[in-house]
Design a protein around this motif. Structure first.
Motif, mmCIF file in Angstrom:
data_model
loop_
_atom_site.group_PDB
_atom_site.id
_atom_site.type_symbol
_atom_site.label_atom_id
_atom_site.label_comp_id
_atom_site.label_asym_id
_atom_site.label_seq_id
_atom_site.Cartn_x
_atom_site.Cartn_y
_atom_site.Cartn_z
ATOM 1 N N MET A 45 68.145 0.871 57.258
ATOM 2 C CA MET A 45 67.696 2.587 57.846
ATOM 3 C C MET A 45 68.763 2.799 58.318
ATOM 4 S SD MET A 45 64.366 2.040 59.339
ATOM 5 C CE MET A 45 62.697 0.508 58.432
ATOM 6 N N ARG A 46 69.239 3.955 58.210
ATOM 7 C CA ARG A 46 70.087 4.799 58.704
ATOM 8 C C ARG A 46 70.008 5.561 59.991
ATOM 9 N NH1 ARG A 46 69.945 8.265 53.400
ATOM 10 N NH2 ARG A 46 68.490 8.568 53.166
ATOM 11 N N ARG A 47 70.571 5.681 60.448
ATOM 12 C CA ARG A 47 70.848 5.973 62.372
ATOM 13 C C ARG A 47 71.449 7.675 62.260
ATOM 14 N NH1 ARG A 47 68.252 3.966 66.261
ATOM 15 N NH2 ARG A 47 66.769 1.867 65.730
ATOM 16 N N HIS A 48 71.338 8.518 63.436
ATOM 17 C CA HIS A 48 71.698 9.219 63.374
ATOM 18 C C HIS A 48 71.586 9.898 65.214
ATOM 19 C CE1 HIS A 48 69.542 13.031 63.665
ATOM 20 N NE2 HIS A 48 68.494 12.045 63.525
ATOM 21 N N SER A 49 72.908 10.451 65.606
ATOM 22 C CA SER A 49 72.908 11.148 66.591
ATOM 23 C C SER A 49 72.366 12.900 66.423
ATOM 24 C CB SER A 49 73.717 11.133 67.171
ATOM 25 O OG SER A 49 74.089 11.456 68.140
ATOM 26 N N LEU A 50 71.078 13.013 67.081
ATOM 27 C CA LEU A 50 71.315 14.133 67.562
ATOM 28 C C LEU A 50 71.977 15.291 67.949
ATOM 29 C CD1 LEU A 50 67.398 14.265 67.788
ATOM 30 C CD2 LEU A 50 68.055 13.856 65.731
ATOM 31 N N GLU A 76 58.775 17.236 73.595
ATOM 32 C CA GLU A 76 57.707 16.137 72.292
ATOM 33 C C GLU A 76 58.476 17.960 71.137
ATOM 34 O OE1 GLU A 76 53.562 16.459 72.417
ATOM 35 O OE2 GLU A 76 54.114 15.647 74.309
ATOM 36 N N ALA A 77 58.075 18.990 71.752
ATOM 37 C CA ALA A 77 58.870 19.693 70.637
ATOM 38 C C ALA A 77 60.470 19.796 69.545
ATOM 39 C CB ALA A 77 58.960 21.421 70.983
ATOM 40 N N LEU A 78 61.714 19.132 71.051
ATOM 41 C CA LEU A 78 62.832 18.900 70.244
ATOM 42 C C LEU A 78 62.751 17.683 69.877
ATOM 43 C CD1 LEU A 78 63.933 19.249 74.429
ATOM 44 C CD2 LEU A 78 64.171 20.814 71.853
ATOM 45 N N GLN A 79 61.741 16.673 70.175
ATOM 46 C CA GLN A 79 61.076 15.269 68.958
ATOM 47 C C GLN A 79 61.588 15.284 67.887
ATOM 48 O OE1 GLN A 79 62.345 12.120 70.348
ATOM 49 N NE2 GLN A 79 62.062 11.754 68.080
ATOM 50 N N ALA A 80 60.277 16.574 67.503
ATOM 51 C CA ALA A 80 59.616 17.412 66.418
ATOM 52 C C ALA A 80 60.745 18.064 65.399
ATOM 53 C CB ALA A 80 58.408 17.722 66.311
ATOM 54 N N LEU A 81 61.316 18.666 66.413
ATOM 55 C CA LEU A 81 62.878 19.401 65.538
ATOM 56 C C LEU A 81 63.736 18.266 65.495
ATOM 57 C CD1 LEU A 81 63.884 22.259 65.377
ATOM 58 C CD2 LEU A 81 64.835 22.246 67.102
ATOM 59 N N GLY A 82 64.317 17.323 66.478
ATOM 60 C CA GLY A 82 64.779 16.743 65.143
ATOM 61 C C GLY A 82 64.820 15.900 64.451
ATOM 62 N N GLU A 83 62.908 15.445 64.268
ATOM 63 C CA GLU A 83 62.641 14.364 63.173
ATOM 64 C C GLU A 83 63.185 15.740 61.815
ATOM 65 O OE1 GLU A 83 58.944 13.585 63.791
ATOM 66 O OE2 GLU A 83 59.408 12.063 65.292
ATOM 67 N N ARG A 84 62.597 16.786 62.141
ATOM 68 C CA ARG A 84 62.745 17.878 61.218
ATOM 69 C C ARG A 84 64.102 18.577 60.529
ATOM 70 N NH1 ARG A 84 61.004 23.815 62.578
ATOM 71 N NH2 ARG A 84 61.790 24.348 60.806
ATOM 72 N N SER A 85 64.990 18.159 61.299
ATOM 73 C CA SER A 85 66.591 18.108 61.152
ATOM 74 C C SER A 85 66.774 17.231 60.465
ATOM 75 C CB SER A 85 67.629 18.290 62.593
ATOM 76 O OG SER A 85 68.701 18.244 62.122
ATOM 77 N N ALA A 86 66.730 15.406 60.828
ATOM 78 C CA ALA A 86 67.221 15.001 60.069
ATOM 79 C C ALA A 86 66.334 14.879 58.183
ATOM 80 C CB ALA A 86 66.162 13.634 60.898
ATOM 81 N N SER A 133 70.455 16.029 73.983
ATOM 82 C CA SER A 133 72.006 14.543 74.196
ATOM 83 C C SER A 133 71.312 13.470 74.343
ATOM 84 C CB SER A 133 73.267 14.917 75.301
ATOM 85 O OG SER A 133 73.905 14.262 75.580
ATOM 86 N N GLY A 134 71.508 11.782 73.687
ATOM 87 C CA GLY A 134 71.438 11.079 74.497
ATOM 88 C C GLY A 134 70.234 11.035 73.675
ATOM 89 N N SER A 135 69.655 11.600 73.040
ATOM 90 C CA SER A 135 68.198 10.881 71.776
ATOM 91 C C SER A 135 69.191 10.872 70.292
ATOM 92 C CB SER A 135 67.364 12.308 71.657
ATOM 93 O OG SER A 135 68.031 13.242 71.082
ATOM 94 N N SER A 136 68.172 9.763 69.848
ATOM 95 C CA SER A 136 68.268 9.143 68.713
ATOM 96 C C SER A 136 66.993 9.350 67.985
ATOM 97 C CB SER A 136 69.694 8.153 69.045
ATOM 98 O OG SER A 136 67.990 7.356 69.576
ATOM 99 N N GLY A 137 67.269 9.281 66.434
ATOM 100 C CA GLY A 137 66.115 9.118 65.746
ATOM 101 C C GLY A 137 66.769 8.268 64.721
ATOM 102 N N ARG A 138 65.534 7.654 64.004
ATOM 103 C CA ARG A 138 66.105 6.912 62.925
ATOM 104 C C ARG A 138 65.391 8.361 61.279
ATOM 105 N NH1 ARG A 138 65.758 2.127 62.555
ATOM 106 N NH2 ARG A 138 65.011 0.856 64.050
ATOM 107 N N LEU A 139 67.260 8.379 60.449
ATOM 108 C CA LEU A 139 66.869 9.008 59.106
ATOM 109 C C LEU A 139 66.153 8.927 58.106
ATOM 110 C CD1 LEU A 139 70.611 9.960 58.348
ATOM 111 C CD2 LEU A 139 68.842 11.207 59.237
ATOM 112 N N PRO A 140 65.181 9.601 57.551
ATOM 113 C CA PRO A 140 64.161 8.971 57.198
ATOM 114 C C PRO A 140 64.281 8.752 55.539
ATOM 115 C CG PRO A 140 64.043 11.574 56.932
ATOM 116 C CD PRO A 140 65.102 11.125 57.944
ATOM 117 N N GLU A 141 63.786 8.504 54.875
ATOM 118 C CA GLU A 141 63.579 7.500 52.864
ATOM 119 C C GLU A 141 62.700 8.561 52.539
ATOM 120 O OE1 GLU A 141 63.922 3.965 53.513
ATOM 121 O OE2 GLU A 141 65.246 3.495 55.178
ATOM 122 N N GLY A 142 63.055 8.481 51.550
ATOM 123 C CA GLY A 142 61.787 9.225 50.136
ATOM 124 C C GLY A 142 62.645 10.484 50.116
#
Length: 180
Positions: free
Chosen positions: A1-6, A110-120, A166-175
């Motif tokens: 799984m790929r990781r990225h910094s937001l 929560e909105a920032l997290q959702a935006l991070g997921e959209r960005s990924a 800053s400091g948040s992270s998430g996984r790049l989605p697959e598919g």
């Protein structure tokens, strides 16, 4: 799984992009007098089509006549790119995300997290539609990031957004992450 910094390196990307478009400084006669103001240099680069003609209003949102979530000048820039329709659609997806970053409520985690997921999702989509030349998608994303924060107000807001995540992270989605 790929990781990225937001957290993006926007100031470095913008500085690099602008310096690649023509620096400024003194005239070639080395008299110590400036050859042109920054505004004059930008206008000349826009007129020569080396830079896109961008909205420079103090409004962070900027004009969006068709209400598609992308500033009209950015829409026009994407439309003018020598890329396929599928690649343009992915660029529009990423532009909507970048615009949302400028308009985000920086106190709504929560909105920032959702935006991070959209960005990924946008990052993966851009990479996928440019396969096997993924770097072209990365380059396009960097250009979008730079031109969308083209005024002092927009750049400040984008930096504030990056501080907020800053400091948040998430996984790049697959598919397939491209919007329908």
């Amino acid at each position: 799984m790929r990781r990225h910094s937001l957290t993006a390196l926007f100031p470095l990307a913008l500085a690099g992009w602008l310096s690649a478009c023509g620096g400024g400084g003194t005239s070639s006669g080395n008299t110590g007098t400036p050859s042109a103001t920054l505004d004059e240099q930008i206008k000349a680069l826009e007129e020569s089509s080396q830079l896109p003609k961008l909205d420079r209003s103090s409004d962070i949102r900027g004009p969006d006549a068709d209400n598609n979530g992308i500033r009209d000048d950015i829409d026009a820039w994407i439309a003018a790119q020598p890329i396929s329709d599928v690649q343009k659609k992915a660029a529009q997806q990423m532009a909507r995300v970048q615009q949302a970053k400028l308009l985000a409520d920086l106190n709504d985690k929560e909105a920032l997290q959702a935006l991070g997921e959209r960005s990924a999702a946008g990052i993966v989509c851009l990479g996928d539609v440019f396969m096997p030349e993924r770097q072209k998608g990365r380059d396009l994303r960097s250009q979008l990031e730079a031109i969308m924060a083209n005024t002092k107000e927009r750049a400040r807001q984008y930096i504030a957004y990056n501080r907020a995540v800053s400091g948040s992270s998430g996984r790049l989605p697959e598919g397939n992450t491209c919007e329908p």
